[in-house]
Design an enzyme around this catalytic site. Structure first.
Site, PDB file in Angstrom:
ATOM      1  N   ASN A  67      48.733  16.127 104.627  1.00  0.00           N
ATOM      2  CA  ASN A  67      50.173  15.926 104.823  1.00  0.00           C
ATOM      3  C   ASN A  67      50.475  15.012 106.004  1.00  0.00           C
ATOM      4  O   ASN A  67      51.296  14.095 105.897  1.00  0.00           O
ATOM      5  CB  ASN A  67      50.871  17.279 104.992  1.00  0.00           C
ATOM      6  CG  ASN A  67      50.780  18.126 103.737  1.00  0.00           C
ATOM      7  OD1 ASN A  67      50.375  17.613 102.686  1.00  0.00           O
ATOM      8  ND2 ASN A  67      51.135  19.391 103.833  1.00  0.00           N
TER       9      ASN A  67
ATOM     10  N   SER B 111      47.244   9.834  92.589  1.00  0.00           N
ATOM     11  CA  SER B 111      47.990   8.695  93.146  1.00  0.00           C
ATOM     12  C   SER B 111      47.068   7.540  93.502  1.00  0.00           C
ATOM     13  O   SER B 111      47.507   6.513  94.000  1.00  0.00           O
ATOM     14  CB  SER B 111      48.775   9.142  94.392  1.00  0.00           C
ATOM     15  OG  SER B 111      47.918   9.755  95.325  1.00  0.00           O
TER      16      SER B 111
ATOM     17  N   HIS C 190      87.823 -17.250  96.924  1.00  0.00           N
ATOM     18  CA  HIS C 190      87.979 -17.026  95.470  1.00  0.00           C
ATOM     19  C   HIS C 190      87.264 -18.110  94.655  1.00  0.00           C
ATOM     20  O   HIS C 190      87.642 -18.363  93.518  1.00  0.00           O
ATOM     21  CB  HIS C 190      89.457 -16.982  95.059  1.00  0.00           C
ATOM     22  CG  HIS C 190      90.324 -16.164  95.969  1.00  0.00           C
ATOM     23  ND1 HIS C 190      90.633 -14.842  95.724  1.00  0.00           N
ATOM     24  CD2 HIS C 190      90.930 -16.470  97.151  1.00  0.00           C
ATOM     25  CE1 HIS C 190      91.404 -14.378  96.700  1.00  0.00           C
ATOM     26  NE2 HIS C 190      91.591 -15.344  97.585  1.00  0.00           N
TER      27      HIS C 190
ATOM     28  N   GLU D 101      67.371 -18.266  90.857  1.00  0.00           N
ATOM     29  CA  GLU D 101      67.831 -17.204  89.952  1.00  0.00           C
ATOM     30  C   GLU D 101      67.007 -15.933  90.132  1.00  0.00           C
ATOM     31  O   GLU D 101      67.542 -14.819  90.181  1.00  0.00           O
ATOM     32  CB  GLU D 101      67.741 -17.671  88.497  1.00  0.00           C
ATOM     33  CG  GLU D 101      68.693 -18.818  88.186  1.00  0.00           C
ATOM     34  CD  GLU D 101      68.315 -19.512  86.889  1.00  0.00           C
ATOM     35  OE1 GLU D 101      68.719 -19.016  85.833  1.00  0.00           O
ATOM     36  OE2 GLU D 101      67.604 -20.534  86.929  1.00  0.00           O
TER      37      GLU D 101
ATOM     38  N   LYS E 137      66.867 -31.152  81.758  1.00  0.00           N
ATOM     39  CA  LYS E 137      67.117 -29.980  82.604  1.00  0.00           C
ATOM     40  C   LYS E 137      66.251 -29.935  83.862  1.00  0.00           C
ATOM     41  O   LYS E 137      65.094 -30.303  83.853  1.00  0.00           O
ATOM     42  CB  LYS E 137      66.870 -28.687  81.800  1.00  0.00           C
ATOM     43  CG  LYS E 137      67.873 -28.426  80.702  1.00  0.00           C
ATOM     44  CD  LYS E 137      69.273 -28.127  81.210  1.00  0.00           C
ATOM     45  CE  LYS E 137      69.421 -26.730  81.755  1.00  0.00           C
ATOM     46  NZ  LYS E 137      69.404 -25.695  80.723  1.00  0.00           N
TER      47      LYS E 137
ATOM     48  N   SER F  90      62.905 -27.616  81.172  1.00  0.00           N
ATOM     49  CA  SER F  90      63.118 -26.867  79.939  1.00  0.00           C
ATOM     50  C   SER F  90      62.158 -27.406  78.890  1.00  0.00           C
ATOM     51  O   SER F  90      61.885 -28.597  78.846  1.00  0.00           O
ATOM     52  CB  SER F  90      64.564 -27.047  79.485  1.00  0.00           C
ATOM     53  OG  SER F  90      64.655 -26.827  78.089  1.00  0.00           O
TER      54      SER F  90
END
Ligand code: ARG
Length: 461
Positions: free
Chosen positions: A113, A26, A159, A293, A286, A280
């Site tokens: 442990n 690990s 909505h 996002e 753009k 863009s």
């Protein structure tokens, strides 16, 4: 023939298969807990000396040597070994190289442990602290937005259809409430996780006269964990952190979603600053809300980590099983994602500009004051609400057919539906009056928003 492990290979004639070594190690990821590991070992060594289990000079050599190891790790000169499996054995092996025989006494009255349970708990605790630090900064940025726009009118949605006018400030403060609950959940999780597993040893405790109060205190814990079996096999602290993180990421995602919608050419409710937009490569016009996002997506990783860890833990008999080594990587990733997301959202919110005129124009369309009209019919004409709802519906239909908004209906048009309506009705049809009238506790009225923003400001100061 490969050599057997120097730490536990006493009864082994041969070393592990290469694939065994690969699946078992690990160190590739748990090196992130090096600082916690060394801090824990230093506290353990001090306790072993204080209780007379090792001599003061051996403990001193161990504690000093561990500082050297830490500085090697921090300066990037430490040589990690996969054969030594994990951070615990890598540190101890290097300590042995540095100080010789006394290093062999460090692991008295301890096991990997309880050591890993301690390291991981301290690592998660640090992350909880970081989140507890970051959340109020995001809340403060939202409160600033709320204060500036306490009376800017915008459409409130249900909505995603225009429902009633609300204020920008009220909308911002809705998120402050959410992030305040996230903060509370992080604080709760931190409080509950603050018990020290060190000294529970492999699983049963130890016959050495250790002082667990001392190590717990030294490492900033409220108390030592009371049951050794539980302490070595408990990962609730990570799960609670992930739960709080997941819910917080869900809130971040909802706000991010609104920013994506609001910054679109169709809405134009907000303008994200250049610093938080991207262009863009093909479409010169753009301005993409990439950060929003990505933020919206981060919950996938964080929730994924939570599901993964719950799945690892769910069938494990007490106490430690090696499955539990699979507890770390996703928690590391989730914590990184959460911190990055919180920082990005704080930056974006601080920098964004609400497009006031567009907000108000949008608020005025879509018959957003229809409820105000119905309420007026109840209040002034004493209609039962159901009937008022019906009358208003007929007026909306009329306006819709005429291609106009409610305030543009003439008295004649209104009287065709309900002859008792008077000129006074126009007062409630404007969006500013509508929001100003929502003064019930928790409502959107600008005065309410200013009072709530002031309350949060004081709380966050
Ligand atoms: N690398 C191990 C882990 O992360 C440390 C504990 C090993 N304990 C053991 N009994 N093999 O879980």
């Amino acid at each position: 023939m490969t050599k057997s492990n120097t730490m536990w290979g006493g009864r082994f004639a041969e070393g592990p298969d290469a694939i065994m070594e690969a699946i078992n190690a690990s160190i590739g990821f748990d090196r992130r807990m090096a600082r916690q590991d060394i801090e824990g070992s230093r506290a353990h060594a001090a306790m072993l000396a204080a209780t007379g289990i090792v001599t003061a000079s051996d403990a001193e050599a161990i504690r000093e040597g561990l500082l050297t190891v830490l500085s090697e790790i921090e300066s990037g000169t430490f040589d990690y070994s996969t054969a030594l499996e994990d951070i615990h054995m890598n540190v101890e092996a290097r300590l042995t190289e540095l100080i010789g025989a006394p290093a062999g006494r460090l692991h008295t009255a301890r096991s990997r442990n309880d050591q890993v349970a301690l390291d991981f708990r301290m690592w998660v605790r640090d992350q909880a602290d970081a989140a507890i630090d970051a959340l109020p900064r995001l809340m403060a940025a939202l409160v600033d937005q709320a204060e500036a726009g306490a009376d800017w009118v915008m459409p409130g949605f249900t909505h995603l259809q225009t429902a009633q006018p609300v204020t920008w400030g009220h909308h911002m403060l809705a998120y402050v409430e959410m992030f305040a609950r996230d903060l509370g959940r992080m604080q709760d999780a931190r409080r509950r996780m603050n018990e020290c597993p060190l000294g529970t040893a492999a699983l049963a405790g130890t016959s050495f006269p250790i002082d667990r109060e001392m190590t717990a205190k030294e490492l900033g814990f409220d108390r030592p964990a009371a049951n050794s079996l539980d302490a070595v096999s408990d990962r609730d602290f990570a799960l609670e952190f992930l739960s709080a993180a997941t819910i917080c990421a869900m809130h971040l995602s909802r706000l991010a979603e609104e920013l994506v919608i609001w910054s679109s050419a169709q809405f134009r409710f907000v303008r994200l600053s250049d610093r938080w937009s991207t262009g863009s490569s093909i479409m010169p016009q753009k301005r993409n809300p990439d950060a929003a996002e990505l933020l919206r997506a981060k919950i996938g990783r964080i929730l994924g980590a939570q599901v993964a860890l719950l799945t690892v833990m769910k069938g494990l008999p007490l106490t430690y099983s090696k499955d539990m080594q699979e507890d770390k990587e996703q928690v590391f990733d989730a914590a990184d994602s959460l911190m990055l997301a919180l920082a990005a959202m704080t930056g974006m919110v601080s920098d964004m500009t609400a497009e006031k005129e567009n907000l108000e124009a949008a608020a005025s369309s879509g018959f957003s004051t229809a409820t105000d009209l119905a309420d007026w019919l109840v209040r002034v004409l004493d209609l039962p609400f159901r009937e008022a709802h019906h009358v208003t519906g007929a007026l909306v239909k009329l306006a819709e057919e005429a291609g106009i908004d409610l305030p543009e209906l003439s008295m004649e048009q209104m009287h065709a539906v309900e002859p008792r309506i008077t000129e006074d009705v126009f007062e409630v049809l404007g969006v500013r009056n509508s929001v100003a009238s929502r003064t019930s506790y928790g409502g959107t009225a600008p005065d309410n928003v200013r009072a709530q923003a002031a309350r949060w400001k004081e709380k966050l100061a």
